[in-house]
Motif scaffolding. Structure first.
Motif, mmCIF file in Angstrom:
data_model
loop_
_atom_site.group_PDB
_atom_site.id
_atom_site.type_symbol
_atom_site.label_atom_id
_atom_site.label_comp_id
_atom_site.label_asym_id
_atom_site.label_seq_id
_atom_site.Cartn_x
_atom_site.Cartn_y
_atom_site.Cartn_z
ATOM 1 N N ASP A 40 45.022 52.036 81.818
ATOM 2 C CA ASP A 40 44.944 51.059 82.893
ATOM 3 C C ASP A 40 43.758 50.139 82.682
ATOM 4 O OD1 ASP A 40 46.945 51.042 84.759
ATOM 5 O OD2 ASP A 40 46.118 52.717 85.899
ATOM 6 N N ARG A 94 43.120 36.422 81.358
ATOM 7 C CA ARG A 94 44.571 36.362 81.172
ATOM 8 C C ARG A 94 44.953 36.802 79.761
ATOM 9 N NH1 ARG A 94 46.653 30.612 80.746
ATOM 10 N NH2 ARG A 94 45.778 31.003 78.688
ATOM 11 N N SER A 99 47.222 42.988 82.173
ATOM 12 C CA SER A 99 47.645 43.616 83.420
ATOM 13 C C SER A 99 46.641 43.429 84.557
ATOM 14 C CB SER A 99 47.919 45.108 83.206
ATOM 15 O OG SER A 99 46.733 45.775 82.834
ATOM 16 N N SER A 101 44.672 41.734 87.549
ATOM 17 C CA SER A 101 44.926 40.719 88.570
ATOM 18 C C SER A 101 43.885 39.612 88.450
ATOM 19 C CB SER A 101 44.838 41.347 89.961
ATOM 20 O OG SER A 101 44.888 40.339 90.954
ATOM 21 N N TYR A 109 47.600 42.698 96.722
ATOM 22 C CA TYR A 109 48.550 42.448 95.645
ATOM 23 C C TYR A 109 48.677 40.934 95.461
ATOM 24 C CZ TYR A 109 52.890 42.146 93.066
ATOM 25 O OH TYR A 109 53.839 41.848 92.126
ATOM 26 N N PHE A 110 48.505 40.488 94.227
ATOM 27 C CA PHE A 110 48.567 39.059 93.924
ATOM 28 C C PHE A 110 49.082 38.903 92.505
ATOM 29 C CE2 PHE A 110 46.577 34.911 92.825
ATOM 30 C CZ PHE A 110 47.041 34.155 93.898
ATOM 31 N N PRO A 111 50.401 38.745 92.346
ATOM 32 C CA PRO A 111 50.944 38.633 90.988
ATOM 33 C C PRO A 111 50.427 37.398 90.270
ATOM 34 C CG PRO A 111 52.672 38.377 92.651
ATOM 35 C CD PRO A 111 51.397 38.634 93.371
ATOM 36 N N ARG A 112 50.269 37.520 88.965
ATOM 37 C CA ARG A 112 49.774 36.404 88.151
ATOM 38 C C ARG A 112 50.633 35.156 88.291
ATOM 39 N NH1 ARG A 112 47.071 37.765 82.638
ATOM 40 N NH2 ARG A 112 45.634 39.356 83.307
ATOM 41 N N SER A 113 51.901 35.347 88.556
ATOM 42 C CA SER A 113 52.795 34.194 88.682
ATOM 43 C C SER A 113 52.409 33.297 89.850
ATOM 44 C CB SER A 113 54.244 34.660 88.847
ATOM 45 O OG SER A 113 54.375 35.438 90.035
ATOM 46 N N MET A 114 51.576 33.816 90.758
ATOM 47 C CA MET A 114 51.124 33.013 91.908
ATOM 48 C C MET A 114 49.862 32.230 91.602
ATOM 49 S SD MET A 114 52.019 35.549 95.061
ATOM 50 C CE MET A 114 51.708 34.288 96.301
#
Length: 170
Positions: A40, A94, A99, A101, A109-114
């Motif tokens: 992780d 990045r 993995s 954030s 929770y904040f996905p990279r796509s955002m």
């Protein structure tokens, strides 16, 4: 301590790499921890400050705000440099920690796509007009680079809502 107190001081600044200085120390700590966690990566980037917060740590705050009136082109120059550096740090994360954030606060929770997240506490120290000129363009540059932005502000930003609504992919 701030290293800029007047526009002329900007001439001696050099663009740092993400791995330079205290930022580099933070990245080294992150790398050290990431290597020791089984499979992780720590959940988030270190506390990422926005362009105004970053610039106000480089240029003494009072002088920085006065310069917005007296030498706005110098303020824009420093904000451009700060934004370029912030983008390089996010890209470092990045590219090296796929993995992790790109949001440090709040822990959510904040996905990279955002996109990415940053703190812009300096926002509420400026009038809405000053923020629209000196904050919005640089936050949007970062947001466009990464596809969106989450902005945290420890202060009253209601007067700045017209600018906030213009953040790219908020």
């Amino acid at each position: 301590e701030p290293i800029v107190s007047k526009a002329e001081d900007l001439d001696r600044l050099k663009m740092p790499l993400p791995t330079d200085g205290m930022g580099g120390q933070s990245l080294e700590i992150y790398r050290y921890i990431a290597e020791r966690i089984e499979g992780d990566v720590p959940p988030a980037v270190p506390d990422m400050q926005g362009p105004l917060n970053t610039a106000s740590m480089i240029w003494s705050q009072e002088d920085f705000m006065v310069a917005m009136y007296e030498t706005p082109e110098a303020v824009h120059r420093l904000l451009d440099m700060a934004t370029t550096h912030i983008i390089s740090v996010y890209k470092h994360f990045r590219d090296n920690y796929p993995s992790a954030s790109l949001m440090s606060w709040p822990p959510a929770y904040f996905p990279r796509s955002m996109g990415v997240a940053m703190t812009e506490d300096f926002m509420h120290l400026l009038s809405p007009d000053l923020y629209a000129e000196f904050g919005l363009p640089y936050v949007n540059r970062i947001a466009r680079e990464f596809g969106g932005v989450f902005v945290h502000c420890c202060g009253q930003y209601k007067p700045h809502w017209p600018s906030v609504k213009k953040f790219h992919n908020l």
